[in-house]
Design a protein around this motif. Structure first.
Motif, mmCIF file in Angstrom:
data_model
loop_
_atom_site.group_PDB
_atom_site.id
_atom_site.type_symbol
_atom_site.label_atom_id
_atom_site.label_comp_id
_atom_site.label_asym_id
_atom_site.label_seq_id
_atom_site.Cartn_x
_atom_site.Cartn_y
_atom_site.Cartn_z
ATOM 1 N N TRP A 949 0.831 -1.216 0.000
ATOM 2 C CA TRP A 949 0.000 0.000 0.000
ATOM 3 C C TRP A 949 0.860 1.258 0.000
ATOM 4 N N ARG A 963 -2.147 1.283 -11.180
ATOM 5 C CA ARG A 963 -2.012 1.787 -9.812
ATOM 6 C C ARG A 963 -3.388 1.914 -9.155
ATOM 7 N N TRP A 967 -4.693 -0.043 -5.760
ATOM 8 C CA TRP A 967 -5.174 0.725 -4.617
ATOM 9 C C TRP A 967 -6.628 0.376 -4.304
ATOM 10 N N SER A 1014 0.164 8.033 2.250
ATOM 11 C CA SER A 1014 -0.063 7.483 0.913
ATOM 12 C C SER A 1014 -1.432 7.858 0.364
ATOM 13 N N LEU A 1018 -3.241 9.286 -3.515
ATOM 14 C CA LEU A 1018 -4.434 8.575 -3.960
ATOM 15 C C LEU A 1018 -5.584 9.544 -4.204
ATOM 16 N N GLN A 1041 -11.872 4.416 -7.345
ATOM 17 C CA GLN A 1041 -10.720 4.394 -6.442
ATOM 18 C C GLN A 1041 -10.935 5.333 -5.264
ATOM 19 N N ALA A 1045 -11.489 4.121 -1.372
ATOM 20 C CA ALA A 1045 -10.557 4.577 -0.341
ATOM 21 C C ALA A 1045 -11.283 5.333 0.761
#
Length: 1881
Positions: A949, A963, A967, A1014, A1018, A1041, A1045
């Motif tokens: 991660w 990517r 993720w 991180s 993102l 994504q 997240a």
């Protein structure tokens, strides 16, 4: 056409400008349509279904009208003052908007209303644009300056500098910026109309005819296609196609010639680029539309000549866009070039055209007629020359044929070939080759006829053929052989261009590129249309092209264009890949040309076949039962093609006369040889090859050796020979055995020269094919069984002890070890990827094999040694930037997590008591993977994935979406792990197995700055996704994504909060919240970028705010900083202002319900936290001026509080969830700010309409359907929130004397009074049966229904809507059980029962919420009693009395089920509510008839509890029992202060009347009062005494005092004397007097436990004596007490010895409570006994008091006026107790003297009565002295105890206080006694 008044496309202008309506831009519509999550948005449906929107879409290529008088009048009407006017406090300038609209209309030559809509859109979107610009310009960043350098910076460059730079400049600067944005918005809107049309038409083209899974979008798409071009109407259809072509030509011509541009776009370079980009975008969209419309054409459709010629003329002019180079206007020309190539191919309608030519030829050659007209007479085909519209088909038009032929021949010219035209060139060659072939047939036939005519030899020379004698096809072919062609091309034009297209231009390579481009840059529907077009070309082209590698690659790219990972090639909703594969499998021509050719080369050319079958596997799932078509094909392979070594002689020729190279083997030919005989084989030792038969079917299925005698054919005669041998066998067995040879431990090798060592590439292809076949088999009816059958066939030829799974596991292990040793071969990574991918599929087939294999593998390093996963990723993939192996491992981990969850119950062993069910699997008892193994694998995987991660954000990726995919997958599986482990049972019970891995997620992200950092990149990737050059598919991936997240972080915060709930210091949730607060710039930018982010980010921010509050409280407790991290503090002042404006838009214009509810939850969380500036904006619509420095706060913004109130004014029309979110926000605002309460109270209509709605509510239907129950839940929750709001409003009004809300509410209390106290919807039968049946089915596995109760982590919705039972989790865990889903019909499964239980629990919970809110409102209303007019008070009092009665009745109802969840809390709430209201009513001495009736229900409540303290063994029970007794005490009071005769019950069931005499006691009341003494007071007191022996906590002093107060209240009722006998009987039978005496006797020991400072507190002694005093007021009871010797027992108690100590006990002596026992206990008791018994007890009383001589002596001197000294500091002090003591002693002395005087009359010897050792005369004189010295009396009075101190501070009227008044009354009592008896006689 002017818009309708309520148009969804352009609502009324005044609504748009006031913010009530926000326009849906075409860009928003396009993005929303592209996102499946928005398919259910009603606002989007209304927008696209609107007549005006439909009209624009129908004419999408040229949607707008030019300005004219009609459009001008429409504009004037729209902006007329009657429709819209300038608002004085509005933040818009109406004249400016109108001026801008006219300017825009003039500049771009468009109708005024269109320009006005663009101007309004710009104004409405200004905050979003300025926010992005502010963030980019100010450098606000994620954790520093990263965001400014991310996509955000690039995406806002167009506006950023100008907006920021011109913020405070002059008007001209602002106007220039504004109008630049308006121009860009106009171009965007025009382009997106076309994009939306393309999207809808593509959807219709791909889903045409589908009856299942249709939605409103499909209906809109179908309607659009019908109105736009109507494929069934050829005229309209071709007209639209022609218009599209003209539009493409027009746009391209305009883009190339700036003189045709609107002047405004030529003023600077940026505008030029803007316009040119829009032109090419529109050209591309129009060509997409054209391609989709052509795909929709009927099967027999052939375009007209004018249409085809127009297109090819355009292509000739633009050179197929081959010279279009990348530029700012066209960053990537590949899309336009691909479209030009595809449309050029599609417009030829090749299959229909060829079929038409062939059908025509077949008719003509059949001899019907030589004329086309005759040939088609009587046939159902269309006119071969006319297309039905009067124009010729292009294949019959000479001019068109010639021009297209020339255009394509020139494109194929070797001087400058246009490769993009090669598909069209190849298609043209196919079409014209049919014309050529037919023309030659005609020519040959004519020559034959002429040869017959000249058979006599008279005319040896053939006569010249004139054009009139030529057939149509000959004439057409002659046209194709035009002199304008090159000499080489003239001889055979079709053959020439076919050869050029295939050999020189590489048409199949171009097709491969086109298919890949389509799959990469277009959405799935558009890509399918393109690939379908190419597929048809391949199918027709195989007639002239042989099977080759190029052909196969093209076919593979069309079938499966982007197989980056076979795992990602999941079947879509429409199964598009499968549809193309099915078309190939259903086409005999394609099977023969491609599939059969590939099979015929097996296994000589193995990889091509493997690749083709892998691609076709997606379409081989049509057969629902049995093996798939491809499995059958492989399992029954008829032959093999193989190369033999150059010395091979073991064959003989057969049928040599046929010259077909037929042979027969003379010896066995081995396919595999043993390694130990490898050398012998090369020396001719073929006989040493081993043979492994397969039983009886050796001849048919042997894959080791081909037996002698097998026939075949020689395909290649030069040595080494290539043979095809007829050897029926299973290719599955062969592939399984072949794959095993790659292992070093395998004893076999493929027989030379057929790949003596299997290469890694082929091995990877074999495994990939097996994976594809397994995936296809899993889609069959019995998927797992079919997959296991397939694995068995693959394993059949393997040596004993091996199967295909073990072979693949060994291969994986071998390759991993090679990577660890850094000795991996070329292609090893491909093998690893294939192995992991098949492992992924095997999890669904044989999960326990996978768990065991991974536990032993070095992939995770669990068996010891290094971790191979990290070695492969770090050593091979990170340097290359390609992460196929990591992606496969991530997906494998995700599926393992899923399997671990689904196996939580399945893997639990059965107990011996649990019988096997009828539907249980026979495999249920087989060995399963241990929990320890599963947990170890998950932990090892999680360890690696946590590092991945962090690394993903730093690594370089070749493919843009890779990517995001990693993720997204990681975030989803992390969240799934958390929800499964902590979503039920808080990490205990059934989910214990998952906790170690889940704990690593919490520990890894919970407040760790590195892990949280991180997320910066993102979230940054989500900003500006449209402007970053992403395709719609890539943009949607980024949107998913971000959503995934955000959802993960939301769950993570909830989990950490739950786990660390007991922590009192800074915890992980707080630290995580503080870290995420730093990402506020990214969150703000995302919300401004796309409405899709608002919902998920709002939920996240709500959790962040709450988590930040946790760290603040913790810091405060540890002397740390108490400042809440400010959300707005993370961005600049200007950005903060714009962010708040963006947030105030909520989710308008789309108004997605879930997103808007999330936003309201976030806003409510903000109000609960310490976000001061944020809260001020929500309340007022502007920010504090000092926060903005010199920036001006926005004027005229309607605050969100005002907006919510306005919306809630129409409460009945709002969606329930939306209304609940708004009400919760309003309620929170009121709690946080008094100003908000004022706003709510002063709103024009909110409270009035809300109260009116509240009064119309109906109680929920207990037996209603689920939908009705859900509606009732929403209504009850809405009512609860309204009650909370009204309670605050009433309280605030009462503080300022405003009774407006109270007057509004009082008459509307019917529903609340009647129904709000009820909690009666519990379905006992449902829950009981659910638990019993569940225990019966799953009890043997150790699980219960309670194991599936949701926690805060597992809740599925925000706020109060979470499910009690986590059905989604239960579905995962129990989905394998038939009992979970049920058998249908009446056989309902547990899933449905869980859902019903959830609804019922939610309904019960909603009733509880309403009850709690009603309690607060009712208490507030009761506080308003007595402050208004009499009539208002009476009305309100009557309502509250009914409310109390309903609460008490509900608690007393025998049907009340105490098993209902939280029912104990419910009954307590109702009791507390009744107590609060009744306290106020009694305090005001309300004399309503209903007051007396409350006694009966209050007594019923007490009786239901059980009647005494003995049943209240739990602390909760004691609390409710106490409250019930308090209510009972209050219910008695109206009978004390009201006149007798008023009651609601009587002995005969009728009501008593007011005419009853005052002294009359209603028999019903009397009976209840006696019952109270008999069943409540007496047993209760004894029970308390008993409880003291076990726990002093269960018998608090307050409990004794309460019972005593009830007893006193009962005895104070008017007319109670009538039942004194019954009361005495009850007391006697209960032995309560003995209990009280017993309590007094050992109260000295209890006193030691009642004081914490070392002093004794004899409180229980005081309580017992006071109880005895209360009982002694009943004469009969007093007689009983006298007879039992109560005084003697009291005198003998240890506690009484205090009064025998020197100087006795005064009010100032410790323990002070002893004086109260004396003055308020002993003395009143003595008086009551003397009064009731008289002379017989006089001796006992005198003896009793004389036993305390020090106490009597002290009493004599107590009131002397002495001077205080050090030894006697309280000398001369006067207290209420001392005066009362003197009064009582004087009365006792007086009574004794009277009784002595009349002793003889009572038959008692006066000498037996001792004299009282007390000088009453002296004491009276001291008291008289006090009465005379009234002035000094006040100074001598001393308050003893808190109560007297309060009295001393309370005025009693005049100059006296309450304490002084009480003392004076006691003094007056002593003075009034004038006797001189008693004392020392």
């Amino acid at each position: 056409m002017p818009p309708s008044p309520r148009s969804a496309y352009f609502p009324p202008l005044d609504k748009c400008l006031t913010g009530d309506e926000r326009l849906i831009s075409w860009r928003t519509a396009y993005r929303s349509l592209s996102n499946p999550a928005y398919s259910g948005i009603s606002a989007l449906q209304s927008f696209l279904s609107d007549a005006e929107s439909h009209n624009y879409l129908t004419n999408a290529h040229d949607p707008y009208l030019q300005p004219g008088s009609k459009t001008k009048s429409d504009f004037e009407a729209k902006t007329a003052p009657i429709h819209v006017a300038q608002c004085s406090n509005g933040d818009y300038d109406l004249e400016e908007l109108k001026k801008d609209a006219r300017w825009l209309s003039e500049q771009v030559n468009v109708e005024e209303l269109v320009a006005l809509r663009c101007v309004v859109l710009e104004w409405q979107q200004r905050a979003e644009d300025q926010l992005l610009a502010s963030l980019a310009g100010s450098g606000s960043a994620v954790g520093g300056s990263e965001l400014g350098a991310s996509m955000l910076g690039a995406s806002t460059t167009g506006f950023g500098a100008s907006i920021i730079g011109n913020t405070a400049t002059n008007e001209a600067g602002r106007e220039e910026t504004r109008r630049r944005r308006q121009l860009q918005l106009f171009l965007e809107e025009k382009s997106h109309i076309l994009k939306v049309a393309v999207l809808l038409v593509n959807r219709a083209a791909v889903r045409d005819g589908a009856s299942t899974g249709r939605s409103w979008v499909d209906d809109v798409a179908s309607g659009l296609v019908e109105d736009m071009c109507s494929p069934t109407n050829r005229t309209a259809y071709e007209g639209f196609l022609s218009t599209c072509i003209e539009n493409v030509e027009k746009v391209i011509r305009t883009a190339d010639d700036s003189s045709k541009w609107p002047r405004i776009f030529t003023t600077d370079e940026a505008k030029q680029e803007m316009f040119a980009s829009a032109c090419f975008t529109d050209a591309a969209s129009t060509m997409q539309l054209l391609l989709a419309i052509l795909h929709l054409s009927p099967g027999a459709y052939i375009p007209s000549s004018s249409l085809v010629q127009a297109w090819y003329d355009l292509m000739k002019n633009v050179g197929f866009f081959a010279n279009l180079a990348p530029s700012p206007a066209v960053p990537d020309p590949s899309a336009i070039q691909a479209l030009a190539s595809l449309v050029s191919l599609s417009i030829l309608c090749l299959p229909a055209a060829i079929l038409n030519i062939q059908d025509t030829a077949s008719q003509l050659l059949g001899g019907v007629s030589s004329s086309i007209e005759d040939a088609t007479r009587g046939v159902s085909y269309p006119d071969l020359r006319q297309n039905g519209t009067g124009s010729q088909l292009y294949i019959n038009n000479d001019t068109c044929l010639r021009e297209v032929n020339l255009t394509l021949h020139r494109a194929a010219s070797p001087n400058g070939p246009l490769f993009l035209a090669s598909p069209a060139i190849f298609a043209w060659s196919l079409l014209t080759s049919n014309i050529r072939d037919i023309a030659k047939l005609y020519q040959d036939a004519r020559e034959q006829r002429r040869g017959g005519e000249d058979g006599d030899g008279s005319s040896p020379l053939a006569r010249r053929t004139s054009r009139e004698d030529m057939s149509t096809f000959e004439q057409q072919y002659a046209l194709l052989q035009t002199l304008e062609l090159d000499t080489e091309a003239q001889d055979d034009p079709p053959g020439y261009i076919a050869r050029v297209a295939v050999d020189e231009m590489g048409v199949f390579g171009i097709m491969l590129e086109l298919a890949s481009t389509a799959a990469t840059i277009w959405d799935a529907d558009m890509a399918f249309v393109a690939r379908s077009t190419l597929f048809e070309l391949v199918r027709e082209g195989m007639a002239i092209v042989s099977y080759s590698a190029d052909v196969l690659r093209a076919v593979l790219s069309i079938l499966a264009p982007a197989p980056a990972s076979i795992l990602t090639r999941e079947l879509e909703e429409t199964n598009l890949d499968g549809r193309l594969a099915d078309r190939l499998l259903d086409s005999a021509d394609m099977q023969l040309a491609v599939l059969s050719q590939a099979v015929a080369r097996y296994p000589f050319e193995l990889s091509p076949l493997l690749s083709l079958l892998t691609a076709l596997a997606t379409g081989s799932t049509k057969q629902a039962i049995g093996p798939t078509k491809l499995v059958k094909l492989l399992d029954t392979m008829p032959s093999l093609t193989l190369m033999v070594d150059q010395w091979f002689r073991a064959y003989q020729l057969e049928n040599e006369d046929d010259n077909e190279n037929n042979i027969a083997l003379t010896e066995d030919l081995p396919l595999f040889i043993s390694k130990q005989y490898e050398r012998g084989f090369f020396a001719g030792g073929a006989s040493k090859a081993i043979t492994m038969g397969s039983g009886e079917d050796d001849t048919a299925t042997n894959v080791l050796t081909i037996p002698a005698g097998t026939s075949g054919v020689v395909l290649k005669e030069t040595r080494p020979l290539v043979l095809r041998l007829e050897h029926p066998h299973s290719a599955l067995e062969y592939l399984g055995l072949l794959l095993s040879t790659i292992l070093p431990t395998c004893e076999l090798l493929p027989a030379p020269p057929m790949d003596a060592d299997l290469d890694h590439s082929t091995a990877a292809d074999i495994i990939t094919l097996i994976t594809a076949l397994l995936k296809a088999s899993l889609h069959q009816h019995s998927g797992v069984d079919e997959s296991r059958h397939l694995l068995g066939r693959l394993s059949y030829a393997l040596p004993e002890g091996q199967d295909i799974i073990s072979v693949i596991s060994d291969i994986l292990e071998t390759e991993l070890l090679a990577h660890l040793d850094q000795s991996a071969s070329e292609g090893s990574l491909n093998v690893l990827v294939a192995c992991v991918e098949i492992t992924y599929v095997l999890v669904s087939i044989s999960p326990d094999r996978v768990w065991g294999s991974l536990h032993r593998s070095c992939l995770l390093g669990l068996a010891g040694g290094a971790n191979a996963l990290t070695a492969v990723v770090g050593g091979s993939e990170v340097p290359s930037g390609s992460f196929r192996f990591l992606t496969a491992c991530v997906m494998l981990y995700g599926l393992l997590v899923h399997d671990a969850i689904t196996g939580l119950v399945k893997r639990k062993p059965r107990t011996s008591k649990q019988s096997r069910g009828r539907f249980d699997s026979p495999m249920a008892d087989q060995d399963v993977t241990s929990a320890r193994t599963i947990s170890a694998v998950l932990v090892a995987f999680q360890t690696v994935m946590a590092d991945v991660w962090v690394g993903v954000g730093e690594w370089r990726f070749q493919r843009r979406g890779e990517r995001s995919g990693i993720w997204m997958s990681l975030a989803a599986l992390f969240e799934a792990l958390l929800k499964a482990a902590y979503g039920v049972g808080e990490g205990k019970g059934v989910t214990t197995l998952l906790v170690p891995a889940a704990k690593m997620v919490v520990d890894g992200f919970g407040g760790q700055e590195g892990a949280v950092k991180s997320f910066g990149r993102l979230f940054g990737e989500g900003v500006g996704v449209e402007e970053a050059g992403l395709t719609s598919r890539e943009r949607l991936c980024v949107v998913e994504q971000i959503g995934t997240a955000a959802s993960f972080l939301t769950t993570l915060i909830r989990t950490t909060r739950m786990i660390d709930a007991e922590t009192e210091v800074v915890n992980r949730a707080g630290a995580l919240g503080r870290q995420l607060t730093k990402l506020m710039p990214a969150f703000a930018a995302l919300m401004a970028t796309d409405p899709a982010y608002k919902g998920c980010l709002s939920l996240l921010l709500a959790e962040v705010v709450q988590a930040s509050n946790i760290i603040t409280r913790a810091s405060s407790s540890t002397n740390g900083s108490n400042e809440t991290p400010s959300l707005l503090g993370q961005v600049s002042a200007e950005a903060g202002k714009q962010f708040l404006t963006v947030l105030s838009h909520l989710d308008r214009p789309l108004r997605a319900l879930e997103a808007e509810s999330s936003i309201w939850s976030f806003l409510a969380g903000v109000m609960e936290s310490k976000q001061q500036w944020f809260a001020v904006y929500l309340l007022t619509g502007s920010l504090p001026r000092h926060r903005l420095n010199e920036l001006t706060a926005p004027n005229g913004h309607k605050s969100l509080l005002t907006y919510a109130l306005d919306q809630l004014s129409s409460l009945p029309t709002l969606e329930p969830d939306r209304a609940i979110g708004m009400l919760r926000f309003v309620s929170t605002c009121q709690t946080a700010s008094p100003w908000a309460t004022s706003q709510v109270r002063s709103h024009d209509t909110f409270l009035k309409n809300a109260v009116e709605w509240l009064s119309t509510l109906q109680p929920p239907n207990k037996k209603g359907a689920t939908a009705q129950e859900r509606l009732a839940i929403s209504e009850l929750r809405t009512a609860a929130l309204l009650c909370s709001i009204l309670a605050v409003g009433v309280h605030a009004g009462a503080e300022v004397g405003d009774r407006t809300v109270l007057k509004l509410l009082s008459p509307k209390l019917r529903f609340l009074v009647e129904e709000a106290g009820r909690v009666d919807t519990w379905n006992r039968s449902l829950h009981t049966k659910l638990e019993e049946n569940f225990r019966r089915k799953f009890g043997g596995s150790g699980i219960e229904v309670v194991d599936f109760r949701s926690t805060k982590t597992g809740r599925r919705k925000s706020g109060d809507d979470e499910e009690e039972y986590d059905v989604e989790f239960a579905d995962q865990v129990l989905g394998h059980e038939v009992a979970w889903l049920g058998l249908g019909g009446r056989e309902k499964g547990f899933k449905e029962e869980f859902a019903r239980a959830n609804v019922n629990l939610a309904l019960v919970g909603a009733q509880r919420e309403l009850l709690s809110a009603w309690r607060a409102l009712a208490a507030t209303l009761s506080g308003c009693l007595g402050t208004g007019q009499k009539q208002e008070n009476e009305e309100l009092a009557q309502g509250l009395i009914k409310a109390v009665d309903r609460c008490l009745t509900a608690n007393a109802d025998p049907a009340t089920d105490m098993d209902v969840p939280a029912m104990h809390e419910v009954v307590e709430i109702r009791a507390e509510m009744a107590f609060a209201i009744l306290s106020r009513l009694v305090a005001l001495r309300v004399e309503d008839d209903g007051m007396k009736g409350l006694l009966f229900t209050a007594f019923d409540v007490v009786m239901k509890v059980g009647g005494d303290y003995a049943v209240a063994t739990a602390q909760e029970g004691v609390g409710y029992w106490r409250t019930a007794l308090q209510v009972l005490y209050l219910a008695i009071q109206p009978h004390v202060y009201m006149a007798s005769g008023h009651s609601t019950r009587s002995t005969n069931g009728t009501s008593s009347t007011a005419e009853t005499k005052a002294e009359f006691l209603d028999p019903a009341v009397a009976g209840v009062l006696v019952e109270i003494v008999a069943k409540v007071v007496a047993p209760g007191f004894r029970a308390l005494c008993g409880n003291l022996h076990t726990s002093i906590d269960m018998a608090q002093p307050a409990d004794f005092a309460l019972l005593t107060a009830i007893l006193r209240a009962v005895l104070s009722v008017k007319g109670i004397e009538a039942v004194h006998a019954q009361i005495a009987e009850a007391v006697a039978s209960s032995s309560v007097v003995r209990g009280a005496l017993s309590l007094y006797s050992w109260s000295d020991r209890l006193a030691e436990n009642m004081s914490g400072d070392g002093e004794q507190d004899p409180i229980y002694g005081e309580l017992s004596i006071l109880f005895l005093v209360a009982l002694s007021t009943v004469p009969t009871v007093a007689e009983q007490m006298a007879l039992s010797g109560v005084l003697a027992q009291l005198a003998s108690a240890n506690l009484s010895n205090y009064f025998r100590k020197p100087n006795g006990k005064s009010p100032f002596d410790e323990p002070r409570r002893m004086f109260a026992i004396w003055s308020e206990g002993f003395l009143p008791l003595a008086l009551n006994l003397l009064d009731a018994v008289g002379a017989p007890v006089a001796a006992d009383v005198a003896t009793f008091l004389n036993s305390f001589p020090p106490q009597l002596q002290r009493a004599e001197m107590a009131l002397e006026n002495r001077v205080p000294s050090v030894r006697h500091p309280h000398a001369g002090a006067v207290t209420l107790g001392l005066v009362s003591e003197a009064h009582n002693l004087c009365l006792v002395a007086h009574l004794l003297s009277v009784l002595v005087a009349h002793a003889a009359d009572a038959g008692i010897d006066a000498n037996d009565i001792p004299a009282l050792l007390f000088d009453a005369v002296k004491v009276r004189e001291d008291v008289v002295g006090l009465a005379r010295q009234r002035t000094s009396l006040a100074s001598r009075i001393v308050a003893v105890g808190e109560r007297e101190e309060v009295w001393a501070r309370t005025s009693a009227g005049g100059t006296d206080n309450v304490l002084l008044a009480k003392v004076v009354r006691e003094i007056e009592g002593v003075v009034a006694w004038g006797g001189d008896e008693g004392g020392n006689q």
